[in-house]
Scaffold this motif. Structure first.
Motif, PDB file in Angstrom:
ATOM      1  N   PRO A 104       0.807  -1.232   0.000  1.00  0.00           N
ATOM      2  CA  PRO A 104       0.000   0.000   0.000  1.00  0.00           C
ATOM      3  C   PRO A 104       0.831   1.269   0.000  1.00  0.00           C
ATOM      4  CG  PRO A 104      -0.097  -1.081   2.144  1.00  0.00           C
ATOM      5  CD  PRO A 104       0.568  -2.037   1.213  1.00  0.00           C
ATOM      6  N   ALA A 105       2.044   1.222   0.580  1.00  0.00           N
ATOM      7  CA  ALA A 105       2.899   2.409   0.563  1.00  0.00           C
ATOM      8  C   ALA A 105       3.345   2.739  -0.860  1.00  0.00           C
ATOM      9  CB  ALA A 105       4.106   2.204   1.471  1.00  0.00           C
ATOM     10  N   ILE A 106       3.720   1.728  -1.635  1.00  0.00           N
ATOM     11  CA  ILE A 106       4.103   1.951  -3.031  1.00  0.00           C
ATOM     12  C   ILE A 106       2.905   2.465  -3.830  1.00  0.00           C
ATOM     13  CG2 ILE A 106       4.815   0.793  -5.172  1.00  0.00           C
ATOM     14  CD1 ILE A 106       7.126   1.242  -3.280  1.00  0.00           C
ATOM     15  N   ALA A 107       1.730   1.914  -3.583  1.00  0.00           N
ATOM     16  CA  ALA A 107       0.529   2.394  -4.266  1.00  0.00           C
ATOM     17  C   ALA A 107       0.279   3.864  -3.958  1.00  0.00           C
ATOM     18  CB  ALA A 107      -0.675   1.553  -3.855  1.00  0.00           C
ATOM     19  N   ALA A 301      13.211   6.975  -0.466  1.00  0.00           N
ATOM     20  CA  ALA A 301      12.996   6.759   0.960  1.00  0.00           C
ATOM     21  C   ALA A 301      12.145   7.871   1.554  1.00  0.00           C
ATOM     22  CB  ALA A 301      14.338   6.670   1.679  1.00  0.00           C
ATOM     23  N   ALA A 302      12.440   9.120   1.187  1.00  0.00           N
ATOM     24  CA  ALA A 302      11.668  10.246   1.719  1.00  0.00           C
ATOM     25  C   ALA A 302      10.206  10.168   1.267  1.00  0.00           C
ATOM     26  CB  ALA A 302      12.300  11.563   1.261  1.00  0.00           C
ATOM     27  N   ARG A 303       9.996   9.805   0.028  1.00  0.00           N
ATOM     28  CA  ARG A 303       8.624   9.726  -0.487  1.00  0.00           C
ATOM     29  C   ARG A 303       7.855   8.612   0.203  1.00  0.00           C
ATOM     30  NH1 ARG A 303       7.293  10.137  -6.922  1.00  0.00           N
ATOM     31  NH2 ARG A 303       5.013   9.958  -6.818  1.00  0.00           N
ATOM     32  N   LEU A 304       8.516   7.483   0.449  1.00  0.00           N
ATOM     33  CA  LEU A 304       7.843   6.365   1.102  1.00  0.00           C
ATOM     34  C   LEU A 304       7.491   6.710   2.543  1.00  0.00           C
ATOM     35  CD1 LEU A 304       7.324   3.353   0.018  1.00  0.00           C
ATOM     36  CD2 LEU A 304       8.922   2.748   1.813  1.00  0.00           C
ATOM     37  N   VAL A 305       8.424   7.324   3.262  1.00  0.00           N
ATOM     38  CA  VAL A 305       8.155   7.717   4.648  1.00  0.00           C
ATOM     39  C   VAL A 305       6.986   8.697   4.700  1.00  0.00           C
ATOM     40  CG1 VAL A 305       9.104   8.967   6.623  1.00  0.00           C
ATOM     41  CG2 VAL A 305      10.491   7.240   5.474  1.00  0.00           C
ATOM     42  N   ALA A 306       6.922   9.607   3.746  1.00  0.00           N
ATOM     43  CA  ALA A 306       5.812  10.564   3.715  1.00  0.00           C
ATOM     44  C   ALA A 306       4.477   9.857   3.492  1.00  0.00           C
ATOM     45  CB  ALA A 306       6.058  11.605   2.624  1.00  0.00           C
ATOM     46  N   ALA A 307       4.462   8.854   2.634  1.00  0.00           N
ATOM     47  CA  ALA A 307       3.214   8.112   2.374  1.00  0.00           C
ATOM     48  C   ALA A 307       2.754   7.383   3.623  1.00  0.00           C
ATOM     49  CB  ALA A 307       3.421   7.131   1.225  1.00  0.00           C
ATOM     50  N   GLN A 312      -1.615   7.962   4.020  1.00  0.00           N
ATOM     51  CA  GLN A 312      -2.032   7.536   2.677  1.00  0.00           C
ATOM     52  C   GLN A 312      -1.855   6.035   2.488  1.00  0.00           C
ATOM     53  OE1 GLN A 312       0.556  10.499   0.640  1.00  0.00           O
ATOM     54  NE2 GLN A 312      -1.286  10.981  -0.532  1.00  0.00           N
ATOM     55  N   ALA A 313      -0.774   5.470   3.022  1.00  0.00           N
ATOM     56  CA  ALA A 313      -0.558   4.027   2.886  1.00  0.00           C
ATOM     57  C   ALA A 313      -1.628   3.251   3.635  1.00  0.00           C
ATOM     58  CB  ALA A 313       0.835   3.655   3.404  1.00  0.00           C
ATOM     59  N   ALA A 314      -1.991   3.712   4.833  1.00  0.00           N
ATOM     60  CA  ALA A 314      -3.051   3.055   5.593  1.00  0.00           C
ATOM     61  C   ALA A 314      -4.369   3.110   4.844  1.00  0.00           C
ATOM     62  CB  ALA A 314      -3.184   3.719   6.964  1.00  0.00           C
ATOM     63  N   GLU A 315      -4.649   4.237   4.215  1.00  0.00           N
ATOM     64  CA  GLU A 315      -5.880   4.360   3.432  1.00  0.00           C
ATOM     65  C   GLU A 315      -5.881   3.373   2.267  1.00  0.00           C
ATOM     66  OE1 GLU A 315      -8.256   7.630   0.646  1.00  0.00           O
ATOM     67  OE2 GLU A 315      -6.493   8.241   1.797  1.00  0.00           O
ATOM     68  N   CYS A 316      -4.736   3.218   1.600  1.00  0.00           N
ATOM     69  CA  CYS A 316      -4.647   2.260   0.489  1.00  0.00           C
ATOM     70  C   CYS A 316      -4.870   0.836   0.993  1.00  0.00           C
ATOM     71  CB  CYS A 316      -3.297   2.370  -0.206  1.00  0.00           C
ATOM     72  SG  CYS A 316      -3.131   3.806  -1.298  1.00  0.00           S
ATOM     73  N   PHE A 317      -4.333   0.522   2.164  1.00  0.00           N
ATOM     74  CA  PHE A 317      -4.533  -0.827   2.718  1.00  0.00           C
ATOM     75  C   PHE A 317      -6.009  -1.071   2.990  1.00  0.00           C
ATOM     76  CE2 PHE A 317      -4.561  -4.119   6.002  1.00  0.00           C
ATOM     77  CZ  PHE A 317      -3.687  -5.044   5.461  1.00  0.00           C
ATOM     78  N   ASP A 318      -6.685  -0.124   3.609  1.00  0.00           N
ATOM     79  CA  ASP A 318      -8.124  -0.259   3.855  1.00  0.00           C
ATOM     80  C   ASP A 318      -8.888  -0.469   2.557  1.00  0.00           C
ATOM     81  OD1 ASP A 318      -8.729  -0.302   6.555  1.00  0.00           O
ATOM     82  OD2 ASP A 318      -8.876   1.875   6.754  1.00  0.00           O
TER      83      ASP A 318
END
Length: 446
Positions: A104-107, A301-307, A312-318
């Motif tokens: 979900p973080a990559i998404a 790395a910075a972009r992934l940490v920001a997600a 946003q990553a949690a929202e994608c997982f949901d």
């Protein structure tokens, strides 16, 4: 099977490999086809895998096996997506919930992740077994649904359906229960057949090493990474690799629903797992760079940490869970929605000191013994059982300090789990410095 060539009987392919002969592409292709169509029995599949394990497969044989397994089903294409199709693969570990956070973080960063995952193998946990702890989650959606979820959400973590790499699904289940897991050619073909079938633009490998890994020596791990990279290069798939530490569980939980709960808590910002997050960020940064979404590892790395930190990553997982049949609020309500074991007990240290060593493989097999893994392909898995609160190497303890907590289906099982975890931990006067979880990074496609 190559056109115009006569098929080879399954028993002849077994005999040739048993006797140390190199198998040509036709022999390998016809055996794979026979395994998928049922013309090769389960006993013959097991015998072939054991012969390949003992005698080995050379580079040409490994390429041929990978290609035949990939051709055993459909190969996806993604012409309607507006970003790169990316994935990662781990060789398996204990407490390894990287996929649940990374996909979900990559998404959330603009990539698309059709992650074809597997079940538990030997002492290691399986991503699909974790996800099946979620009520209603469909790990084997029909291809139209899979395509729709990837397009609309950005990620879908699913298993090998009947259409995608069916040969690997058959071989994977047999390898798990026939002691043929630790074979570099078989691991290479298994991983890449799924990934090539998924139609990827780039792949990042997480090759584990240490006492809880299949490849316990670092040299073995590097050999595996280079094997995968070489075969992937022949198939035109850009691939990067990391060698990561598995001398202790990657996070403080081991067991399907327990690891899932911990991963969801991390996505929600309710907890922190430094070793797990280090691997997530390193692999994710490499995926974003290989996919052309960032120009450098640092930017990735910075972009992934920001997600992750933005939610946003949690929202994608949901959204992924809901799109695949599960509840729409698993991140917020994991404590209520996930199954819990009826017996939870602390496992207490018997002396003061520090955690000097963890037999990580033994921790994994302790989860299996509790019912959280398989000893036969058709075994049911109890998602509730395992361990939480696992202390890391170097942690100080007093006599009576919990090394962790066992989650079991019965009192008797809890007693066995307690004994197994106690035996897996060595409390000493001092501990050697723990290495960073990222041991080595290299480009295996060069």
């Amino acid at each position: 099977m190559p056109e115009g060539q006569a098929p080879v009987l399954p028993q002849e392919a077994i005999r040739r490999k048993r006797d140390g002969m190199a198998l040509d592409a036709n022999t390998i292709a016809t055996f794979v086809e026979a395994a998928v169509t049922g013309r090769a029995s389960g006993e013959q599949v097991a015998a072939f895998l054991m012969a390949a394990f003992l005698r080995g497969l050379d580079r040409d044989e490994t390429v041929a096996l990978t290609q035949a397994m990939t051709r055993s089903g459909l190969r996806l294409a993604w012409p309607d997506l507006h970003g790169p199709v990316l994935d990662k693969h781990s060789t398996g570990g204990v407490g390894d919930a990287v996929s649940l956070i990374l996909a979900p973080a990559i998404a959330a960063c603009g990539g698309y992740v059709p992650m074809i995952s597997g079940r538990g193998l030997g002492h290691t946990g399986g991503t699909l077994d974790k996800l099946e702890a979620i009520p209603g989650y469909d790990t084997r959606p029909a291809l139209p649904r899979l395509r729709a979820v990837v397009r609309e959400v950005g990620c879908a973590i699913v298993g090998q359906t009947a259409d995608l790499a069916p040969a690997d699904r058959i071989f994977y289940a047999v390898r798990d229960v026939t002691a043929t897991v630790e074979s570099i050619p078989l691991i290479t073909a298994s991983i890449l057949s799924k990934k090539l079938a998924a139609g990827l633009d780039a792949l990042v490998m997480d090759v584990k090493t240490g006492n809880g890994a299949f490849m316990q020596g670092r040299a073995e791990a590097i050999t595996l990474a280079r094997s995968i990279g070489g075969v992937a290069r022949d198939a035109g798939l850009p691939t990067g690799a990391f060698v990561t530490d598995m001398d202790q569980p990657l996070m403080r939980a081991a067991g399907n629903a327990l690891e899932l709960r911990q991963a969801v808590d991390l996505l929600a910002g309710r907890t922190h797992e430094p070793r797990l997050m280090a691997v997530v960020v390193a692999l994710g940064a490499a995926m974003l760079r290989l996919g052309g979404l960032v120009d450098s590892h640092e930017a990735g790395a910075a972009r992934l940490v920001a997600a992750l930190s933005s939610g946003q990553a949690a929202e994608c997982f949901d959204r992924m869970v809901a799109a695949l049949g599960g509840p729409s609020d698993i991140v917020a309500r994991a404590a209520v929605l996930l199954p819990a074991a009826p017996v939870v007990r602390p496992v207490l240290a018997t002396r003061a000191g520090v955690v000097g060593r963890i037999d990580t493989r033994a921790v994994g097999f302790a989860v299996v013994a509790l019912g959280g893994g398989r000893t036969r392909p058709d075994d049911a898995v109890d998602p509730r059982v395992g361990f939480t609160g696992l202390l890391p190497v170097g942690a100080p303890v007093e006599a009576g300090t919990p090394l962790g907590f066992v989650h079991a289906a019965t009192d008797a099982a809890a007693v066995g789990g307690t004994a197994a975890l106690t035996a897996a931990y060595r409390v000493a006067d001092t501990a050697a410095p723990t290495p960073d979880p990222i041991l080595e990074q290299f480009d295996v496609t060069a």
